[in-house]
Design an enzyme around this catalytic site. Structure first.
Site, PDB file in Angstrom:
ATOM      1  N   SER A 144       4.004   2.120  10.015  1.00 56.41           N
ATOM      2  CA  SER A 144       2.632   2.595  10.237  1.00 56.41           C
ATOM      3  C   SER A 144       2.503   2.999  11.690  1.00 56.41           C
ATOM      4  CB  SER A 144       1.642   1.462   9.932  1.00 56.41           C
ATOM      5  OG  SER A 144       0.339   1.780  10.390  1.00 56.41           O
ATOM      6  N   TYR A 157      -1.564  -7.182  10.417  1.00 55.10           N
ATOM      7  CA  TYR A 157      -0.962  -6.018   9.772  1.00 55.10           C
ATOM      8  C   TYR A 157      -0.092  -5.261  10.763  1.00 55.10           C
ATOM      9  CZ  TYR A 157      -0.596  -1.397   7.619  1.00 55.10           C
ATOM     10  OH  TYR A 157      -0.116  -0.226   7.106  1.00 55.10           O
TER      11      TYR A 157
END
Length: 253
Positions: A144, A157
């Protein structure tokens, strides 16, 4: 053709929706013999069925990537059916955290790490030996843009995706001479069902998501899929250990 995967055996995890689904479809359109995997049996089988209906070659196999026995059984089934594994897209992951670090929940921390980090590790540790039996292969892991910087309201995350890059780079160096290339894609905000649920009813959230990308829009799942196919293709034969942003310029700031 650089993106000709005719006859190649390809595994896509987290393939029931979003980026995984689009990438499975793209591999199938490029001629791959596809194994579609997800914990969502209904969604995964629907993806495989649609690919077959379009003339492609796809089989759905359910798998929880946090369970070593299930991942081992998945790879053993691939070897039994096809005798090899040429490419793998380790895309299964979750994004369930919102809020500042000190407000976090231990159970949420454990779940994010279990799926996003342990799941990628589990997949690679079974995929790599099968690839080595047949001279190598290509693996792409989903990270990401949160792995390339800070995400103050999604710190766990972000940490999990930083860890994915650590696994990716370390494995790339460890297996490069044996013919296994391992890279990661780092998507920005992508138009998925998960994104639409997150911004539903709040136009300001959607506008903010657009604003962080210099190109003036969020990304499409097909654009991430194209990056994955490139990294798995012969066109990327000298590319390994890379974290490729697919983020509309966000990380250029």
């Amino acid at each position: 053709m650089a993106n000709d995967f005719s006859g190649k055996v390809v595994l896509v995890t987290g393939a029931a929706a979003g980026i995984g689904k689009a990438t499975a479809q793209a591999f199938a359109a490029a001629g791959a013999r596809l194994i579609v995997s997800d914990v969502d049996a209904g969604g995964g089988e629907a993806v495989a069925s649609d690919i077959r209906a379009s003339g492609g070659d796809a089989l759905f196999l359910a798998c929880d990537v946090t369970d070593s026995a299930q991942v081992q059984a998945l790879i053993e089934r691939i070897e039994a059916d096809h005798g090899r594994l040429d490419c793998a897209f380790n895309n299964a992951g979750i994004d369930i955290e919102q809020g500042r670090l000190a407000d976090g929940d231990e159970a949420v921390f454990d779940r994010i790490m279990e799926v996003n980090v342990k799941g990628v590790w589990q997949c690679m540790r079974f995929e790599i030996p099968l690839m080595l039996k047949h001279g190598g292969g290509a693996i792409v892991n989903t990270a990401s843009v949160a792995a390339l910087g800070a995400a103050p309201n999604m710190s766990v995350y972000s940490a999990s995706k930083h860890a994915v890059l650590g696994l990716t780079r370390s494995a790339a160096v460890g297996y490069g001479k044996q013919g296994v290339r391992i890279n990661a894609v780092c998507p920005g905000v992508i138009d998925t069902d998960m994104f639409r649920r997150a911004v539903a009813g709040d136009p300001r959230k959607a506008a903010s998501a657009v604003a962080i990308h210099p190109v003036g829009r969020i990304g499409m799942v097909e654009e991430v899929a194209a990056a994955v196919l490139y990294l798995c293709s012969e066109a990327a034969s000298f590319t390994t250990g890379v974290a490729l942003p697919v983020d509309g310029g966000k990380t250029a700031y």
